[in-house]
Enzyme design. Structure first.
Site, short mmCIF file in Angstrom:
data_model
loop_
_atom_site.label_atom_id
_atom_site.label_comp_id
_atom_site.label_asym_id
_atom_site.label_seq_id
_atom_site.Cartn_x
_atom_site.Cartn_y
_atom_site.Cartn_z
N ASN A 63 0.83 -1.21 0.00
CA ASN A 63 0.00 0.00 0.00
C ASN A 63 0.86 1.25 0.00
OD1 ASN A 63 -2.13 1.83 0.34
ND2 ASN A 63 -3.23 0.41 1.67
N GLN B 54 -14.49 -1.36 -0.27
CA GLN B 54 -15.30 -0.19 -0.59
C GLN B 54 -15.76 -0.38 -2.02
OE1 GLN B 54 -11.80 2.02 0.40
NE2 GLN B 54 -12.89 3.27 1.91
N GLY C 113 -16.78 5.08 -0.41
CA GLY C 113 -15.47 5.62 -0.06
C GLY C 113 -14.34 5.14 -0.95
N GLN C 114 -14.66 4.44 -2.02
CA GLN C 114 -13.63 3.95 -2.94
C GLN C 114 -12.94 5.14 -3.62
OE1 GLN C 114 -14.75 2.20 -6.79
NE2 GLN C 114 -13.72 0.31 -6.14
N VAL D 286 -10.03 4.72 -5.71
CA VAL D 286 -9.52 4.27 -7.00
C VAL D 286 -10.54 3.31 -7.60
CG1 VAL D 286 -7.66 3.08 -8.22
CG2 VAL D 286 -7.12 4.52 -6.25
N HIS E 225 -10.97 -3.85 -5.01
CA HIS E 225 -9.86 -4.36 -4.22
C HIS E 225 -10.30 -4.68 -2.79
CE1 HIS E 225 -9.86 0.09 -3.88
NE2 HIS E 225 -9.39 -0.06 -2.65
N HIS F 145 -9.05 -4.73 1.07
CA HIS F 145 -8.06 -4.31 2.06
C HIS F 145 -7.87 -5.44 3.08
CE1 HIS F 145 -8.06 0.11 1.15
NE2 HIS F 145 -9.28 -0.17 0.69
#
Length: 319
Positions: free
Chosen positions: A245, A301, A307-308, A310, A314, A316
């Site tokens: 990250n 997200q 709240g995404q 990008v 994906h 987390h």
């Protein structure tokens, strides 16, 4: 004699054809019977009380079950937002690593089905998915479960408040109290250098003992091209990657992404979705082992409204 031989071969060919047709018919009948039995089992399950984390829930709480009966979706359990659904394995499993692969895939597919069903009913624009694996991550009951929280425009004054609500959630009784975990705000997290990220990725590769063949360029995360040194895992099927990250919330905070750039989980095909979560299980074990973590958070997200930042699906993983 040649004529007799030809005739015998023709008769044999016809007999084999008839036998094959009979076998195909038998298989088709068996498949229909199996599917009918599964539908009947699901119908019975929807009308029967279920056990979740030691609680006996009546049929009103059962939103749906997986076709194989390995996962159940519950609604109306102290929802943090309208449509909040809990997806759990039917079998009482406490930790993520204890799930069988078919149970994991049943949960994932059922969660996606719930997203479609609830999302269309509420006109949801996005979803927050969250899974707390272990007491150290704030898991409120010893029965693993995935939160599926629909998001609609303007539902919360502060978008990230959804995480606080999930933290405090419990299926019954007093609000859950999570262990203290200091997570810095986004503005306080400075981007790391390529050298720092490469060093972290190299550590995971060393512990895992393999990197695999070189990745075909480019490696994209949304519109961003990642340095190959940021990638420390590629699934056997080549459909999923794990990357370090840029601005981790805590040591070991990594991302598992599909190789193909899509914005949401619903845009993945069945093989990609299964491979993504199967990869998340392997990466979870790896990073928790490296950092000596006994618990971890999983979060998705799924869409900008959740709240995404990008537009590339994906997962987390935060040890």
């Amino acid at each position: 004699r040649p004529a007799r031989a030809v005739l015998a071969l023709l008769m044999l060919r016809r007999a084999l054809t008839l036998a094959l047709m009979a076998l195909v018919g038998l298989v088709a009948v068996s498949a229909r019977r199996i599917n009918r039995a599964r539908r009947q089992a699901c119908a019975m399950a929807l009308g029967s009380p279920r056990e979740f984390a030691g609680l006996t829930l009546n049929a009103d709480h059962v939103v749906s079950t997986s076709p194989c009966g390995l996962a159940v979706a519950y609604g109306g359990l102290r929802p943090v937002l309208p449509g909040h659904t809990i997806v759990a394995p039917t079998r009482r499993v406490e930790r993520f690593a204890q799930l069988q692969d078919d149970e994991l895939q049943a949960i994932v597919r059922l969660a996606l089905s719930v997203q479609r069903q609830v999302g269309s009913h509420l006109n949801a624009t996005a979803f927050n998915l969250a899974l707390k694996d272990g007491k150290g991550a704030g898991q409120p009951v010893p029965h693993l479960h995935l939160h599926v929280v629909p998001r609609t425009a303007g539902d919360l004054a502060v978008n990230d408040e959804v995480y606080g609500r999930i933290d405090r959630w419990s299926p019954a009784g007093e609000p859950n109290v999570v262990p203290p975990m200091v997570l810095p705000p986004d503005e306080a997290r400075a981007p790391r250098s390529e050298a720092e990220m490469a060093a972290e990725a190299a550590r995971y590769v060393y512990v895992r003992g393999e990197r695999g063949p070189p990745l075909p360029a480019p490696v994209l995360f949304g519109r961003f091209e990642l340095a190959p040194t940021q990638v420390f895992y590629r699934s056997e099927a080549g459909l999923s990657l794990a990357v370090v990250n840029l601005k981790p919330l805590s040591p070991g905070h990594v991302l598992v992404i599909p190789r193909r750039v899509v914005a949401t989980l619903a845009q993945l095909n069945a093989d990609e979705l299964a491979d993504l979560w199967r990869s998340a299980r392997e990466v979870h074990a790896l990073v928790c082992g490296v950092h000596g973590a006994g618990a971890a958070l999983f979060g998705v997200q799924d869409g900008r409204g959740a709240g995404q930042s990008v537009p590339h699906a994906h997962i987390h993983i935060i040890p």
